[in-house]
Design a protein around this motif. Structure first.
Motif, mmCIF file in Angstrom:
data_model
loop_
_atom_site.group_PDB
_atom_site.id
_atom_site.type_symbol
_atom_site.label_atom_id
_atom_site.label_comp_id
_atom_site.label_asym_id
_atom_site.label_seq_id
_atom_site.Cartn_x
_atom_site.Cartn_y
_atom_site.Cartn_z
ATOM 1 N N ARG A 1 -12.160 2.049 15.481
ATOM 2 C CA ARG A 1 -11.208 1.467 16.976
ATOM 3 C C ARG A 1 -10.663 0.172 16.279
ATOM 4 N N TRP A 40 -24.390 1.469 13.879
ATOM 5 C CA TRP A 40 -23.258 2.030 14.539
ATOM 6 C C TRP A 40 -22.714 1.010 15.493
ATOM 7 N N TYR A 43 -19.524 -0.366 13.212
ATOM 8 C CA TYR A 43 -18.589 0.401 11.909
ATOM 9 C C TYR A 43 -17.761 0.755 13.298
ATOM 10 N N SER A 44 -18.688 1.102 14.710
ATOM 11 C CA SER A 44 -17.241 2.348 15.531
ATOM 12 C C SER A 44 -16.849 1.251 15.851
ATOM 13 N N SER A 45 -16.694 -0.515 16.320
ATOM 14 C CA SER A 45 -15.408 -1.600 16.332
ATOM 15 C C SER A 45 -15.159 -1.634 15.926
ATOM 16 N N LYS A 61 -25.115 1.642 21.252
ATOM 17 C CA LYS A 61 -24.966 0.734 21.815
ATOM 18 C C LYS A 61 -25.127 0.129 22.830
#
Length: 795
Positions: free
Chosen positions: A631, A623, A626-628, A41
């Protein structure tokens, strides 16, 4: 839901083009993200001076738009009220001067249809006032949040500068009290068809003492105007001087409370509600120039005494207060002039003189001094000369220290400090000297000795989402507990709830409706804040409450006004272009015209990532997406778990006074709190003489059963013809059980008696003792039968 979503779903159709563009301002705060070399990010681009100037320009245009609409609508409401006042005056004049009915059946008397049209018109104005108040509140919250979000995300501090702009355009400072007083008078005339209830405008103000049952509620500032408008449709605003134009000073009430700062006798007595607990205060109505001061004593009486709690008072001149409180002026001298004038009966004067002697003796004997002042603006609703139902709403409640402790001379040798008056919010005082209460206080007062039940609308009001029941709330107790934190160790039970948001979901429809509107619709949705921050209620400082500041004539201000006008014209052109030629509503109009539902969701913090951020990450991919997503799913699991845990640990609350609760149909809920270190929270406990007798009867019951078990043991031991080891062991065991039961009953009795004397909220029921006792008796019977059968050689 988030505030942006709440803003969209709470739009009132008339104002839909004049709300703050919250989504647009929030989008301006999002700078582009620079790409990352490692595929992760990226970092946001630094907020620049150009970004800040562009954001400020847009923000000020939004402020101008909201302020202009608020002023235009407020002026329109004022003109409509004036027009309605002329119409009502004309109709009432015709009613008073109506002539005889002619042979053709004609008469100058107003018809029922005219009164109905006037009532509909006034109801429509009331709905307009309600909608304007909601519009103002929602926009003010929006400006608070966008400034807070700006300062947090950019690191540039815009809050102080924007507070200055709010002084110049204080669209949120009007409380509409003057309009409410006028509407109340007109609506009462029309509702009673030109025959309003007449009587003493003081409505009990001249009475020396009166008895009422009172229940108290907290009202969030967002609901104050709506609550006033609802009540005035049933009870008129109580005006003490009907011949005078309403002035804000007329509603101001100030009280000085006395106590002994060494022992705090009056504070603890009122907090614990002990029999005969007193509160002594000096009260005046209006500004500091008021000459008449009321000396009052409130006395608490327990119900078992057959008496009621009573407030008694007498009036005296302000210039005599110091001499009276110091014992230099005796009560006979105070009432000497009243006896000579002969305007009051001798019996009333004698009662006032006796009260003055008792208060003066208490002050001098017990060392009572001024410790706390309470100030508030009161709007009272009551039929004149009819105190069966009286509702009062106290706003801008503030407590101020009056003592001379800690080396500071606040009041000096005077009975009150003179550096403040009714200039709320008392910005000149240091923070340790003042406590500004965050809510309004609603009091519902009923004279129950008449034997009448409260009206149905009162029951509906106090069970609605607009109020939060806080039984036994006291301004004196709260002010003393908060202003003297190092000296007061026993806190009232509502203190831990001060940090809890009292706004509630709409459980049933109850609010302002326009004439002809269906029962399941309203003028607007209810609004709530998405972040429970301590400073939200005073985000831009108390100085911004001054509504007397006006626009300057600087070139910058003129430029902003011209830009705002252009923006408004462009928005109006877009609106006209988007609307179809028929009666079909567009999407935003459909949202605004959508009726209320029973479901109500309190929106969450805007700081969290929402669906828009997730969609943006989906488009980026990799990424960041996928991270969002991770979360987002983690938050969903956290929220669902929290809801499940809350359902598991939910507990019923202690209730208020049973008689009042049953009469009003009100239930109260409670949360479990832990007292601060070194402090104790006092929970009110109802103690009557029959409670002592009940504990004694319980002890005697245990004693009786202990004797029974001991008798069984003696019987097994002494009346067995052939004593064997089995019967000896059984008799010994039951003897031990009898002794243990006796000791247990004595310990329980002493524990309960001590708790009753100290009015502790302990667990008075016994879950295990009776069950164990019954089990022992059952075993004794079985053993006795078994020994008898064995003796007869049956087994």
């Amino acid at each position: 839901m988030k505030f942006g979503e709440q803003l969209r779903t709470s739009v009132i159709r008339e104002y839909q083009w004049y709300y703050i563009d919250y989504d647009g301002l929030k989008a301006q705060l999002k700078t582009d993200t620079s790409p990352s070399t490692d595929g992760g990010k990226g970092k946001r681009v630094e907020w620049t001076t150009e970004n800040e100037e562009e954001f400020i320009t847009t923000l000020y245009l939004e402020l101008e738009k909201v302020h202009t609409k608020q002023r235009v609508k407020a002026n329109e409401i004022g003109r409509r009220i004036a027009a309605s006042e002329r119409e009502v005056t004309e109709v009432v004049a015709r009613l008073d001067n109506q002539g005889p009915v002619t042979a053709e059946g004609h008469s100058d008397a107003p018809t029922e249809e005219e009164f109905m049209l006037l009532e509909e018109d006034l109801s429509d104005i009331i709905a307009d006032v309600h909608d304007l108040a909601k519009f103002v509140q929602l926009n003010y919250t929006g400006f608070q949040k966008i400034i807070k979000k700006h300062d947090k995300q950019t690191g540039w501090h815009l809050k102080p500068a924007f507070a200055t702009q709010l002084k110049a355009k204080p669209f949120f400072t009007d409380n509409y009290d003057a309009d409410i007083v006028k509407l109340s008078k007109l609506y009462d005339i029309v509702r009673t068809r030109g025959n309003p209830v007449k009587g003493d405008s003081a409505a009990g103000g001249s009475q020396a003492s009166f008895i009422r049952n009172t229940t108290k509620y907290w009202v969030h500032p967002d609901n104050i105007t709506e609550l006033k408008l609802i009540i005035l449709k049933h009870l008129p605003v109580l005006v003490f001087n009907a011949g005078k134009e309403f002035d804000k000073e007329d509603s101001a009430i100030t009280s000085i409370y006395y106590d002994n700062p060494e022992s705090w006798d009056l504070y603890e007595g009122r907090l614990k509600k002990t029999e005969g607990a007193e509160a002594i205060r000096l009260r005046w109505y209006g500004g500091m120039a008021t000459e008449t001061i009321f000396v009052e004593r409130k006395t608490h009486r327990e119900d078992w005494t057959g008496e009621k709690s009573v407030k008694a008072r007498f009036a005296m001149k302000e210039k005599n207060v110091n001499a009276y409180m110091k014992g230099e002026l005796l009560p006979p001298a105070i009432f000497e002039k009243a006896r000579k004038d002969g305007k009051k009966p001798e019996k009333v004067i004698a009662e006032d003189e006796r009260l003055a002697k008792e208060i003066q003796y208490s002050v001098l004997k017990k060392g009572y001094v001024p410790v706390c002042r309470s100030f508030y603006n009161r709007t009272a609703f009551q039929l004149p000369a009819d105190a069966r139902v009286r509702i009062s709403l106290d706003t801008e409640l503030t407590m101020v220290r009056e003592d001379n402790m800690d080396g500071r001379k606040r009041s000096g040798n005077n009975w009150r400090r003179m550096d403040i008056g009714i200039d709320w919010p008392f910005s000149q005082l240091p923070s340790e000297d003042v406590e500004r209460f965050p809510y309004a206080v609603l009091e519902v007062k009923l004279q129950t000795q008449s034997g009448q039940e409260p009206p149905g609308w009162v029951r509906e009001l106090i069970s609605s989402h607009l109020v939060e029941a806080v039984p036994k709330f006291s301004k004196f107790i709260h002010g003393t507990a908060t202003l003297f934190p190092t000296r007061i160790n026993l806190l009232p039970f509502w203190m831990p709830q001060m940090d809890v948001d009292i706004r509630k979901p709409v459980t049933h429809h109850f609010g302002i409706r326009r004439p002809g509107q269906s029962a399941n619709s309203s003028t607007s949705d209810d609004d709530q804040d998405d972040e429970s921050d301590d400073e939200d209620g005073h985000e831009f400082g108390h100085a911004s409450q001054d509504s007397t500041v006006r626009d300057d004539n600087s070139e910058e201000t003129v430029r902003h006004m011209l830009e705002a006008r252009n923006v408004l014209e462009q928005q109006d052109l877009r609106r006209r272009a988007q609307m179809s030629t028929g009666n079909t509503l567009d999407d935003e109009e459909q949202i605004a015209n959508r009726p209320l539902t029973d479901a109500y969701v309190i929106y969450e913090s805007d700081d969290e990532d929402g669906p828009n951020d997730l969609e943006e990450a989906r488009r980026v991919g990799g990424w960041p997406y996928y991270s969002s997503l991770l979360r987002h799913e983690a938050r969903a699991v956290r929220d669902n778990t929290a809801k499940f845990v809350k359902k598991l640990v939910a507990r019923p609350d202690i209730s208020m006074d049973n008689a009042i609760q049953n009469r009003l149909g009100q239930t109260v809920t409670e949360r479990m709190f832990k007292a601060p270190k070194g402090k104790k929270i006092h929970v009110p406990v109802r103690v009557e003489p029959k409670v002592y007798f009940a504990a004694e009867r319980t002890f005697l019951g245990w004693l009786e059963f202990s004797i029974y078990i001991g008798t069984i043991a003696v019987t097994l031991l002494n009346f067995d013809a052939k004593l064997n080891s089995m019967s000896f062991v059984a008799a010994g065991a039951f003897t031990l059980v009898a002794v243990a039961s006796l000791l247990y009953s004595v310990a329980i009795y002493l524990y309960r008696a001590q708790a009753i004397r100290e009015r502790k909220a302990v667990q008075y029921h016994d879950s295990w003792g009776p069950s164990v006792l019954c089990g022992c008796v059952f075993i004794a019977i079985l053993l006795n039968g078994w020994f008898e059968l064995k003796e007869r050689r049956i087994v």
